[in-house]
Design a protein around this motif. Sequence first.
Motif, short mmCIF file in Angstrom:
data_model
loop_
_atom_site.label_atom_id
_atom_site.label_comp_id
_atom_site.label_asym_id
_atom_site.label_seq_id
_atom_site.Cartn_x
_atom_site.Cartn_y
_atom_site.Cartn_z
N LEU A 261 0.73 -1.10 0.12
CA LEU A 261 -0.09 0.01 0.01
C LEU A 261 1.01 1.03 0.06
CD1 LEU A 261 -2.52 -1.16 2.66
CD2 LEU A 261 -2.80 -1.31 -0.01
N CYS A 262 0.53 2.32 -0.61
CA CYS A 262 1.20 3.54 -0.61
C CYS A 262 0.02 4.41 -0.06
CB CYS A 262 1.32 4.05 -2.07
SG CYS A 262 2.09 5.74 -2.04
N PHE A 263 0.31 5.51 1.19
CA PHE A 263 -0.55 6.06 1.53
C PHE A 263 0.09 7.38 2.14
CE2 PHE A 263 0.82 4.68 5.71
CZ PHE A 263 1.32 3.30 5.34
N THR A 264 -0.81 8.40 2.48
CA THR A 264 -0.38 9.64 2.95
C THR A 264 -0.93 9.91 4.50
OG1 THR A 264 -2.20 10.74 2.01
CG2 THR A 264 -0.03 10.69 0.64
N ILE A 265 -0.01 10.54 5.29
CA ILE A 265 -0.44 10.76 6.86
C ILE A 265 0.03 12.38 7.22
CG2 ILE A 265 0.27 10.14 9.12
CD1 ILE A 265 0.37 7.27 8.12
N PRO A 266 -0.74 13.03 7.75
CA PRO A 266 -0.36 14.43 8.05
C PRO A 266 0.76 14.47 8.98
CG PRO A 266 -2.72 13.86 8.45
CD PRO A 266 -2.17 12.63 8.11
N ALA A 267 1.74 15.30 8.92
CA ALA A 267 2.94 15.15 9.47
C ALA A 267 2.71 14.93 11.07
CB ALA A 267 3.67 16.52 9.20
N GLU A 268 1.88 15.66 11.78
CA GLU A 268 1.66 15.49 13.16
C GLU A 268 1.20 14.09 13.52
OE1 GLU A 268 -0.13 17.51 11.06
OE2 GLU A 268 -2.12 17.29 11.67
N ARG A 269 0.59 13.52 12.72
CA ARG A 269 0.17 11.92 12.81
C ARG A 269 1.16 10.96 12.71
NH1 ARG A 269 -4.20 11.36 15.44
NH2 ARG A 269 -5.76 10.32 14.01
N VAL A 270 2.36 11.45 12.21
CA VAL A 270 3.34 10.56 11.90
C VAL A 270 3.89 9.70 13.13
CG1 VAL A 270 5.63 10.13 11.05
CG2 VAL A 270 3.89 11.32 9.41
N GLU A 271 4.22 10.29 14.20
CA GLU A 271 4.48 9.78 15.21
C GLU A 271 3.60 8.71 15.96
OE1 GLU A 271 7.33 12.30 17.76
OE2 GLU A 271 6.51 11.10 19.35
N PRO A 272 2.52 9.14 16.01
CA PRO A 272 1.56 7.91 16.96
C PRO A 272 1.31 7.10 15.73
CG PRO A 272 0.30 10.16 16.23
CD PRO A 272 1.87 10.43 16.16
N PHE A 273 1.41 7.17 14.41
CA PHE A 273 1.15 5.99 13.42
C PHE A 273 2.41 5.00 13.47
CE2 PHE A 273 2.63 4.67 9.25
CZ PHE A 273 1.72 3.80 8.97
N HIS A 274 3.66 5.64 13.71
CA HIS A 274 4.73 4.74 13.91
C HIS A 274 4.71 3.92 14.99
CE1 HIS A 274 7.50 5.38 10.78
NE2 HIS A 274 7.53 6.47 10.82
#
Length: 315
Positions: A261-274
């Motif tokens: 999958l290729c997807f986009t995540i708002p910069a401020e949500r990157v940490e909780p996503f990781h």
Amino acid sequence: MDEFGLIQRFFNSIAISRTDVLLGIGDDAARLIVPHGFELLVSCDTLVSDVHFLPSWDPYDIAWKAVMVNVSDIAAMGGSPSWLSLALTLPALDESWLNRFSTGLKAALSTFNIALIGGDTTRGPLSMSLTIHGFVEKGRAVTRSGAEVGDRIFVSGELGAAALAVEFMNTEHIDLEHQSTLLEKLKHPIARIDLAHDLQTYATAAIDLSDGLSGDLMHICEQSQVGACILLDALPIHPLVAYYQEDACEFVLRGGDDYELCFTIPAERVEPFHRSISEAGIACYEIGVIEKDLGLRAIKGSKIMPLIARSYVHF
Ligand code: ADP
Ligand code: MG
């Protein structure tokens, strides 16, 4: 054995039961229930012999791949697959072929608890058209059109191995042992259903990688009316692609069949996503950023260059 015996023996027998299937194979239509609070996702993919697979492949692998490329579309929407219908065109009634095909079909369907709910069986050149259905909670589907300027671009898994298998199938350029690793990636993709919940929670847009990263990312850009810049050094290139391909980045950008999958995540949500995906043990890689300027660009070292989206097209 006639057509009805064939359906009974190879398809009716493998259909698992689900409470949302009131009536499956055997009638003029299936009767199905979409659970309360959910939307229905529907997607169709056709696989044609000599285009998407070779007739010499083990029919088990053909069925596995046919299911997974369909399930991958549901995964890209952040959904969960539920039902499959199968329109199968066969040149002949070959029992041993059908036996392997239905075994592979059953294995793929039971991996994600998908019920085979019907289909059609006809004689003609080998091909199959599958329609997958899935559910997603109301309003939670992830589309191609939600990417915003500043969002970070991610891909799941390592890329390029399946495309390398296609390019080098049965040639002497590749060690036998490597060939089998690559063919495994080509024939046995596993749709990224395990990312569905994180996509719903964190992603603004998503697509599955079927035709090559640059072309598929371009679909997100076009539908979101944005552009993208990719860091070539950040691309998760499969080690065998890096080993065999002089220009591995270019190869990965245009190579298809990854079903990641290729997807986009708002910069401020990157940490909780990781944090969330590392708890789940899923590998995802940040490869770039969404920009205002339309089109694609690539960064290599300190150089920025325009990138032409190239991918597999049928016509
Ligand atoms: P009809 O003539 O009414 O379209 P068919 O004779 O084609 O019905 O099919 C009989 C039943 O078997 C239907 O319920 C259909 O959905 C199912 N079926 C036919 N082919 C397949 C297949 N390849 N896989 C699963 N179900 C099938
Ligand atoms: Mg029919």
